[in-house]
Scaffold this motif. Structure first.
Motif, PDB file in Angstrom:
ATOM      1  N   ALA A   1     -27.712 -69.942  -9.571  1.00 26.42           N
ATOM      2  CA  ALA A   1     -28.444 -68.697  -9.760  1.00 26.42           C
ATOM      3  C   ALA A   1     -27.792 -67.868 -10.855  1.00 26.42           C
ATOM      4  N   ALA A   2     -28.601 -67.437 -11.813  1.00 29.17           N
ATOM      5  CA  ALA A   2     -28.118 -66.580 -12.899  1.00 29.17           C
ATOM      6  C   ALA A   2     -28.473 -65.133 -12.585  1.00 29.17           C
ATOM      7  N   SER A   3     -27.526 -64.236 -12.833  1.00 29.12           N
ATOM      8  CA  SER A   3     -27.765 -62.820 -12.580  1.00 29.12           C
ATOM      9  C   SER A   3     -27.022 -61.985 -13.617  1.00 29.12           C
ATOM     10  N   GLY A   4     -27.402 -60.713 -13.687  1.00 33.20           N
ATOM     11  CA  GLY A   4     -26.741 -59.817 -14.624  1.00 33.20           C
ATOM     12  C   GLY A   4     -27.682 -59.357 -15.708  1.00 33.20           C
ATOM     13  N   SER A   5     -27.114 -59.180 -16.898  1.00 36.28           N
ATOM     14  CA  SER A   5     -27.854 -58.647 -18.029  1.00 36.28           C
ATOM     15  C   SER A   5     -28.650 -59.761 -18.721  1.00 36.28           C
ATOM     16  N   ILE A   6     -29.878 -59.993 -18.235  1.00 35.28           N
ATOM     17  CA  ILE A   6     -30.712 -61.087 -18.729  1.00 35.28           C
ATOM     18  C   ILE A   6     -32.065 -60.546 -19.147  1.00 35.28           C
ATOM     19  N   PHE A   7     -32.465 -60.848 -20.394  1.00 40.01           N
ATOM     20  CA  PHE A   7     -33.803 -60.483 -20.840  1.00 40.01           C
ATOM     21  C   PHE A   7     -34.766 -61.647 -20.636  1.00 40.01           C
TER      22      PHE A   7
END
Length: 125
Positions: free
Chosen positions: A23-29
């Motif tokens: 799972a990717a999280s954080g500052s993602i556009f």
């Protein structure tokens, strides 16, 4: 920043199955692609499977020849998550599996690669 959290590794007998999640999280556009590499002791890190992100129509996939027909990669765009279903596992699949994401952060002009910390998969009787 961006965090990639992997789960699902472990010890399994030959012929068994495991499912990895990342799972990717954080500052993602936006996310262009996610996938998995693996690295066995003393060997280079090799691509296992990857999936591009194509909203609405689904992404395209790519597999290493050694895992075709046994591994399946899938993604959940809404959750920024990628899965790797591994069936018919062999001892030679033993490695540390690393998740990656090729993504664009808000305010950035170019996408960047981010990597997870790795999860151990051991196939042994």
């Amino acid at each position: 920043q961006v965090q990639l959290v992997e789960s699902g590794g472990g010890l399994v007998q030959p012929g068994g199955s495991l499912r990895l999640s990342c799972a990717a999280s954080g500052s993602i556009f936006s996310i262009n692609a996610m996938g998995w590499y693996r690295q066995a002791p003393g060997k280079q890190r090799d691509m296992v499977a990857e999936i591009t992100s194509a909203r609405g129509s689904g992404g395209s996939t790519n597999y290493a020849d050694s895992v075709k027909g046994r591994f399946t990669i899938s993604g959940d765009n809404a959750k920024n998550t990628v899965y790797l279903q591994m069936n018919s596992l062999k001892p030679e699949d033993t490695a540390v599996y690393y998740c990656y994401a090729h993504l664009l952060q808000p305010g950035s002009l170019y996408p960047t690669y981010f990597w997870g910390q790795g999860t151990q998969v051991t196939v042994s009787s």
